[in-house]
Enzyme design. Structure first.
Site, PDB file in Angstrom:
ATOM      1  N   ASP A  18      24.012  -0.904  41.228  1.00 20.89           N
ATOM      2  CA  ASP A  18      23.079   0.173  40.908  1.00 20.89           C
ATOM      3  C   ASP A  18      21.908   0.132  41.881  1.00 20.89           C
ATOM      4  O   ASP A  18      21.526  -0.938  42.364  1.00 20.89           O
ATOM      5  CB  ASP A  18      22.597   0.016  39.466  1.00 20.89           C
ATOM      6  CG  ASP A  18      21.969   1.284  38.922  1.00 20.89           C
ATOM      7  OD1 ASP A  18      22.104   2.344  39.577  1.00 20.89           O
ATOM      8  OD2 ASP A  18      21.339   1.230  37.852  1.00 20.89           O
ATOM      9  N   THR A  52      19.620   6.800  43.393  1.00 21.78           N
ATOM     10  CA  THR A  52      18.831   8.006  43.168  1.00 21.78           C
ATOM     11  C   THR A  52      18.205   8.505  44.470  1.00 21.78           C
ATOM     12  O   THR A  52      17.565   9.554  44.479  1.00 21.78           O
ATOM     13  CB  THR A  52      17.706   7.730  42.150  1.00 21.78           C
ATOM     14  OG1 THR A  52      16.925   6.609  42.617  1.00 21.78           O
ATOM     15  CG2 THR A  52      18.285   7.390  40.788  1.00 21.78           C
ATOM     16  N   ARG A 111      20.690  10.911  29.216  1.00 27.34           N
ATOM     17  CA  ARG A 111      19.976   9.707  28.770  1.00 27.34           C
ATOM     18  C   ARG A 111      18.749  10.075  27.954  1.00 27.34           C
ATOM     19  O   ARG A 111      18.465   9.472  26.911  1.00 27.34           O
ATOM     20  CB  ARG A 111      19.576   8.851  29.978  1.00 27.34           C
ATOM     21  CG  ARG A 111      18.846   7.559  29.584  1.00 27.34           C
ATOM     22  CD  ARG A 111      18.397   6.805  30.817  1.00 27.34           C
ATOM     23  NE  ARG A 111      19.539   6.361  31.602  1.00 27.34           N
ATOM     24  CZ  ARG A 111      19.448   5.960  32.868  1.00 27.34           C
ATOM     25  NH1 ARG A 111      18.283   5.993  33.491  1.00 27.34           N
ATOM     26  NH2 ARG A 111      20.530   5.552  33.520  1.00 27.34           N
ATOM     27  N   LYS A 113      25.880   8.083  36.262  1.00 34.55           N
ATOM     28  CA  LYS A 113      26.453   7.287  37.345  1.00 34.55           C
ATOM     29  C   LYS A 113      27.026   5.965  36.826  1.00 34.55           C
ATOM     30  O   LYS A 113      28.147   5.569  37.173  1.00 34.55           O
ATOM     31  CB  LYS A 113      25.388   7.023  38.424  1.00 34.55           C
ATOM     32  CG  LYS A 113      24.833   8.292  39.051  1.00 34.55           C
ATOM     33  CD  LYS A 113      23.848   8.010  40.154  1.00 34.55           C
ATOM     34  CE  LYS A 113      22.535   7.448  39.670  1.00 34.55           C
ATOM     35  NZ  LYS A 113      21.770   8.404  38.846  1.00 34.55           N
ATOM     36  N   THR A 114      26.270   5.275  35.994  1.00 34.54           N
ATOM     37  CA  THR A 114      26.742   4.009  35.431  1.00 34.54           C
ATOM     38  C   THR A 114      27.948   4.235  34.520  1.00 34.54           C
ATOM     39  O   THR A 114      28.906   3.449  34.536  1.00 34.54           O
ATOM     40  CB  THR A 114      25.611   3.326  34.647  1.00 34.54           C
ATOM     41  OG1 THR A 114      24.498   3.108  35.521  1.00 34.54           O
ATOM     42  CG2 THR A 114      26.074   1.991  34.076  1.00 34.54           C
TER      43      THR A 114
END
Length: 326
Positions: free
Chosen positions: A109, A158, A218, A64-65
């Site tokens: 975020d 999330t 990640r 997402k980032t």
């Protein structure tokens, strides 16, 4: 006696931390989301403006980032990063919005952490590009309207269910779900990361890391760096055996499950006879918060089919029992 492998070249700290893709071609996976977002960006650029506000949701670590960075890079716009938990008061949001440069991409975020009061202040900024500020209190209070520079909000969360309906409706550029990654996509990501880290990683190492990465980029990148550290400290070249030994030391099995995951499954199997068990009861037995159970432990176990969520609680599946009996 075998000759130790040559010492790897030093990797600059900035490079070691910069495994995030910087072009759309480097961004692997999420094909439908990537294609849709690129259409919105290209259309906005053709009109000479900024795209409408965009929301991404999905598990932690799925990109997402990275998408927010790619959007800003494609628009050749500055990127302003913040998080929902950092915006506690109306003044915090006002300071961020009034200091934006024109055509900035504002990335928030964990946007579900915004309070309802902050959300309501954000609505006119998203809809009409102005901010309503109340000065004073009581009968003498007055409202002033501040014009804001054009910007695009990119939100990430999330927990999409915790966003209010009015806030979700402001994301006219689209609401996109990011899902877990396939093993092939993970292999491509790990291969690129190994190249950036100056690592000679054979295919068996890449497959070993991908299988243990919980379908999350990640985690894949973090595990690759931990295995690299293990091989360097022991003076051994990266190999399947080194990967297996390192993961055994880290407590990560062939499915990517850790001791905490196994403790969850064992507690459900032995402490609650396989369920059903309520999330609060499980949390108390594991000495964890219910949110940790629901958003950290369970998503990957549900994906593996080891646990089911029923109306009565969590239930251990036959696949979960078979895993524990191995």
């Amino acid at each position: 006696m075998s000759t130790p492998p040559p010492k790897p070249e030093a990797v600059p700290a900035a490079l070691d931390a910069a495994l995030r893709p910087v072009t759309w071609e480097d961004y692997t996976g999420q094909k439908q989301v990537k294609a849709s977002v690129r259409i919105a960006i290209d259309a906005a650029k053709m009109r000479g403006g900024m795209p409408e506000h965009i929301l991404f949701y999905g598990p932690p670590g799925v990109g997402k980032t990275t998408l927010a960075h790619l959007i800003a890079h494609t628009l050749e716009s500055p990127l302003k990063n913040t998080s929902g938990v950092a915006i506690e008061r109306a003044g915090d949001l006002a300071a961020i919005l009034t200091n934006l440069e024109p055509n900035t991409v504002l990335f928030i975020d964990e946007i579900h952490r915004l309070s309802r009061k902050i959300e309501e202040l954000l609505y006119p900024a998203l809809e009409s590009g102005h901010l309503d500020i109340v000065l004073g209190k009581g009968p003498s209070a007055r409202t002033i309207e501040l014009a804001l520079p054009p910007f695009t909000l990119v939100g990430a969360t999330t927990r999409i269910a915790e966003l209010s309906g009015p806030l979700r409706s402001r994301f006219g550029g689209g609401i996109y779900q990011l899902d877990f990654y396939s093993e092939q996509d993970l292999c491509d990501i790990i291969r690129r990361s190994a190249l950036l880290l100056n690592l000679s990683a054979p295919d068996e190492v890449i497959l070993c890391v991908a299988a243990r990465s919980r379908a999350t980029p990640r985690i894949a990148n973090a595990l690759l760096k931990r295995i690299r550290d293990f091989s360097e400290v022991h003076g051994r070249a990266l190999s399947a055996d080194v990967c297996e030994e390192a993961c055994a030391l880290f407590g990560i099995d062939k499915l990517g499950l850790t001791k905490d995951d196994r403790r969850y499954l064992l507690t459900l199997a032995n402490g609650f006879h396989g369920g059903p068990a309520g999330v609060r009861s499980l949390a108390a037995a594991l000495h964890e918060e219910p949110d940790t159970i629901e958003y950290v432990y369970e998503p990957y176990l549900l994906r593996l089919g080891f646990v089911e969520r029923s109306t009565r609680g969590r239930v251990l599946t036959p696949n979960g029992r078979a895993y524990l009996q191995q």
